[in-house]
Design a protein around this motif. Structure first.
Motif, PDB file in Angstrom:
ATOM      1  N   LEU A  17       6.315  -3.838   3.337  1.00 12.19           N
ATOM      2  CA  LEU A  17       6.798  -5.294   3.189  1.00 12.19           C
ATOM      3  C   LEU A  17       5.746  -5.558   3.667  1.00 12.19           C
ATOM      4  N   SER A  18       4.808  -5.533   5.053  1.00 13.37           N
ATOM      5  CA  SER A  18       4.023  -6.235   5.269  1.00 13.37           C
ATOM      6  C   SER A  18       2.469  -6.403   4.400  1.00 13.37           C
ATOM      7  N   LEU A  19       2.649  -4.993   3.685  1.00 20.70           N
ATOM      8  CA  LEU A  19       1.323  -5.672   2.359  1.00 20.70           C
ATOM      9  C   LEU A  19       1.589  -6.447   1.754  1.00 20.70           C
ATOM     10  N   PHE A  20       3.117  -6.465   1.147  1.00 18.62           N
ATOM     11  CA  PHE A  20       3.345  -7.213   0.469  1.00 18.62           C
ATOM     12  C   PHE A  20       3.431  -8.845   0.851  1.00 18.62           C
ATOM     13  N   VAL A  21       3.642  -8.740   2.073  1.00 19.92           N
ATOM     14  CA  VAL A  21       4.183 -10.442   2.387  1.00 19.92           C
ATOM     15  C   VAL A  21       2.326 -10.919   2.055  1.00 19.92           C
ATOM     16  N   ALA A  22       1.808  -9.917   3.372  1.00 14.40           N
ATOM     17  CA  ALA A  22      -0.277 -10.324   2.368  1.00 14.40           C
ATOM     18  C   ALA A  22      -0.597 -10.804   1.540  1.00 14.40           C
ATOM     19  N   GLY A  23      -0.247 -10.088   0.862  1.00  8.17           N
ATOM     20  CA  GLY A  23      -0.644  -9.686  -0.384  1.00  8.17           C
ATOM     21  C   GLY A  23       0.136 -11.155  -1.763  1.00  8.17           C
ATOM     22  N   ILE A  24       1.564 -10.913  -0.997  1.00  6.55           N
ATOM     23  CA  ILE A  24       2.387 -12.405  -2.775  1.00  6.55           C
ATOM     24  C   ILE A  24       1.795 -14.097  -1.616  1.00  6.55           C
ATOM     25  N   SER A  25       1.145 -14.010  -0.571  1.00  7.68           N
ATOM     26  CA  SER A  25       0.742 -15.245  -0.355  1.00  7.68           C
ATOM     27  C   SER A  25      -0.930 -15.205  -0.188  1.00  7.68           C
ATOM     28  N   PHE A  68      11.365   1.494  -0.630  1.00  9.23           N
ATOM     29  CA  PHE A  68       9.823   0.855  -0.395  1.00  9.23           C
ATOM     30  C   PHE A  68       9.717  -0.156   0.377  1.00  9.23           C
ATOM     31  N   PHE A  69      10.507  -0.935   0.230  1.00 10.86           N
ATOM     32  CA  PHE A  69      10.441  -2.501   0.487  1.00 10.86           C
ATOM     33  C   PHE A  69      10.346  -2.493   2.517  1.00 10.86           C
ATOM     34  N   CYS A  70      11.853  -1.521   2.805  1.00 12.56           N
ATOM     35  CA  CYS A  70      12.400  -1.218   3.691  1.00 12.56           C
ATOM     36  C   CYS A  70      11.371  -0.850   4.760  1.00 12.56           C
ATOM     37  N   ASP A  71      10.052  -0.630   4.313  1.00 14.02           N
ATOM     38  CA  ASP A  71       9.042  -0.019   4.752  1.00 14.02           C
ATOM     39  C   ASP A  71       8.354  -0.433   5.775  1.00 14.02           C
ATOM     40  N   HIS A  72       8.201  -0.800   6.281  1.00 17.16           N
ATOM     41  CA  HIS A  72       7.005  -2.476   7.267  1.00 17.16           C
ATOM     42  C   HIS A  72       5.923  -1.918   6.636  1.00 17.16           C
ATOM     43  N   ARG A  73       5.559  -1.302   6.638  1.00 13.64           N
ATOM     44  CA  ARG A  73       3.669  -1.159   6.253  1.00 13.64           C
ATOM     45  C   ARG A  73       3.875  -1.726   4.817  1.00 13.64           C
ATOM     46  N   LEU A  77      -1.595  -7.580  10.131  1.00 12.62           N
ATOM     47  CA  LEU A  77      -1.851  -7.730  11.775  1.00 12.62           C
ATOM     48  C   LEU A  77      -0.039  -6.637  11.366  1.00 12.62           C
ATOM     49  N   GLY A  78       0.578  -6.530  10.767  1.00  9.65           N
ATOM     50  CA  GLY A  78       2.075  -5.807  10.883  1.00  9.65           C
ATOM     51  C   GLY A  78       1.478  -4.338   9.541  1.00  9.65           C
ATOM     52  N   PHE A  79       1.183  -4.442   8.866  1.00 15.04           N
ATOM     53  CA  PHE A  79       0.490  -3.753   7.515  1.00 15.04           C
ATOM     54  C   PHE A  79      -0.328  -2.652   9.041  1.00 15.04           C
ATOM     55  N   LYS A  95       2.133   2.148  11.962  1.00 13.90           N
ATOM     56  CA  LYS A  95       2.096   3.123  12.199  1.00 13.90           C
ATOM     57  C   LYS A  95       2.839   2.858  14.065  1.00 13.90           C
ATOM     58  N   HIS A  96       1.694   2.657  14.596  1.00 16.69           N
ATOM     59  CA  HIS A  96       1.282   2.215  16.101  1.00 16.69           C
ATOM     60  C   HIS A  96       2.411   1.435  16.779  1.00 16.69           C
ATOM     61  N   ALA A  97       2.253   0.739  16.044  1.00 17.80           N
ATOM     62  CA  ALA A  97       3.319  -0.667  17.295  1.00 17.80           C
ATOM     63  C   ALA A  97       4.750  -1.209  15.690  1.00 17.80           C
ATOM     64  N   PRO A  98       5.538  -0.081  16.000  1.00 17.94           N
ATOM     65  CA  PRO A  98       6.776  -0.535  14.682  1.00 17.94           C
ATOM     66  C   PRO A  98       7.732  -1.779  15.160  1.00 17.94           C
ATOM     67  N   ARG A  99       7.432  -1.647  16.610  1.00 15.23           N
ATOM     68  CA  ARG A  99       8.835  -2.623  17.097  1.00 15.23           C
ATOM     69  C   ARG A  99       7.788  -3.933  17.436  1.00 15.23           C
ATOM     70  N   ALA A 100       6.413  -4.156  17.395  1.00 17.86           N
ATOM     71  CA  ALA A 100       5.413  -5.810  17.406  1.00 17.86           C
ATOM     72  C   ALA A 100       6.030  -6.077  15.634  1.00 17.86           C
ATOM     73  N   THR A 101       5.530  -4.565  14.720  1.00 22.08           N
ATOM     74  CA  THR A 101       5.692  -5.021  13.141  1.00 22.08           C
ATOM     75  C   THR A 101       6.320  -5.208  12.621  1.00 22.08           C
ATOM     76  N   PHE A 102       7.717  -4.975  12.987  1.00 18.79           N
ATOM     77  CA  PHE A 102       9.189  -6.170  13.037  1.00 18.79           C
ATOM     78  C   PHE A 102       9.039  -7.113  13.801  1.00 18.79           C
ATOM     79  N   ALA A 103       8.892  -7.586  14.415  1.00 16.28           N
ATOM     80  CA  ALA A 103       8.915  -9.086  15.425  1.00 16.28           C
ATOM     81  C   ALA A 103       7.077  -9.989  14.223  1.00 16.28           C
ATOM     82  N   LEU A 104       6.746  -9.374  14.014  1.00 13.43           N
ATOM     83  CA  LEU A 104       5.715  -9.791  12.555  1.00 13.43           C
ATOM     84  C   LEU A 104       6.406  -9.904  11.944  1.00 13.43           C
ATOM     85  N   LEU A 105       7.188  -9.377  10.921  1.00 17.61           N
ATOM     86  CA  LEU A 105       7.841  -9.724   9.806  1.00 17.61           C
ATOM     87  C   LEU A 105       8.460 -10.215  10.269  1.00 17.61           C
TER      88      LEU A 105
END
Length: 173
Positions: A14-22, A7-12, A60-62, A66-76
Motif C-alpha cells: 500500500l505504501s508503494l502504491f501511495v507513492a507510485g500513484i502520487s 495485496f493492498f492490505c499489506d502495508h508495504r 517512508l512507509g515502504f 518490515k521494521h516499524a509496522p506501527r509507524a508505517t500504519f501511522a504514515l498510511l
C-alpha cells in the motif's frame, strides 16, 4: 477481488502504491503543463503539494514496513488524511471554477510571488512577461469535467482507498 484486497492490505504494498500513484498524478500534471502548454493557476499549484507529501509518506512507509509496522500504519493514515486535504483543496477550486464562491487573493498563476533579489528593471520585465492564469477558468476540460474536478474525484478515491486498506491491513495483524 480478495487477492487484490489482500495485496493492498499489506502495508508495504500500500505504501508503494501511495507513492507510485502520487508520482503518476504529478507526472501527468507536469506533462500537461510542459508538454501541452496547459498552464496551471495558483490553486492548481497548491493542489500538487499533497501529492509531493504522499510520495514522501509512501516511500517512508515502504522502507519502514518490515521494521516499524506501527509507524508505517501511522504514515498510511497520514497519507490518507493528506489525500483528503487535497480533495478539500480541489473542492474549493471546483467551487471557484463554478462561481460558488470567490477565489483567493493573488490567484494569478505561477508568478503570483515576485522573484527574490531582482533589480527594478528585472521586476518590470518579469511582470510584463509572466503568464496570468485565472483560477476561475479551467485550463482544460475532458468529457465535460475540468482537471480540478478529476483531481477532486481522484483525491477522494485515494483517501478512502488508503484509509480502508491501511485499517483493514492493521486489523489482519
Amino acid at each position: 477481488m480478495k487477492k487484490l484486497c489482500d495485496f493492498f492490505c499489506d502495508h508495504r504494498n500500500l505504501s508503494l502504491f501511495v507513492a507510485g500513484i502520487s508520482v503518476l498524478v504529478l507526472g501527468t500534471a507536469l506533462i500537461m503543463h510542459h508538454g501541452f502548454d496547459i498552464l496551471p493557476c495558483h490553486l492548481c499549484y497548491l493542489q500538487r503539494k499533497p501529492y509531493w507529501a504522499t510520495i514522501a509518506l509512501g516511500v517512508l512507509g515502504f522502507l519502514g514496513a518490515k521494521h516499524a509496522p506501527r509507524a508505517t500504519f501511522a504514515l498510511l493514515l497520514l497519507a490518507g488524511a493528506t489525500f483528503l486535504y487535497g480533495a478539500g483543496m480541489a473542492f474549493f477550486h471546483t467551487g471557484v471554477e463554478h462561481g460558488w464562491w470567490e477565489t483567493l487573493k493573488g490567484c494569478g498563476g505561477e508568478g503570483a510571488t515576485l522573484p527574490a533579489d531582482a533589480t527594478i528593471e528585472e521586476l518590470k520585465e518579469y511582470l510584463k512577461n509572466r503568464p496570468i492564469v485565472d483560477c476561475r477558468v479551467p485550463g482544460f476540460k475532458f468529457l465535460g469535467l475540468s482537471l480540478t474536478e478529476y483531481n477532486l474525484i481522484a483525491s477522494t478515491f485515494l483517501s478512502l482507498f488508503t484509509f480502508f486498506h491501511a485499517i483493514k491491513g492493521r486489523k489482519g495483524k
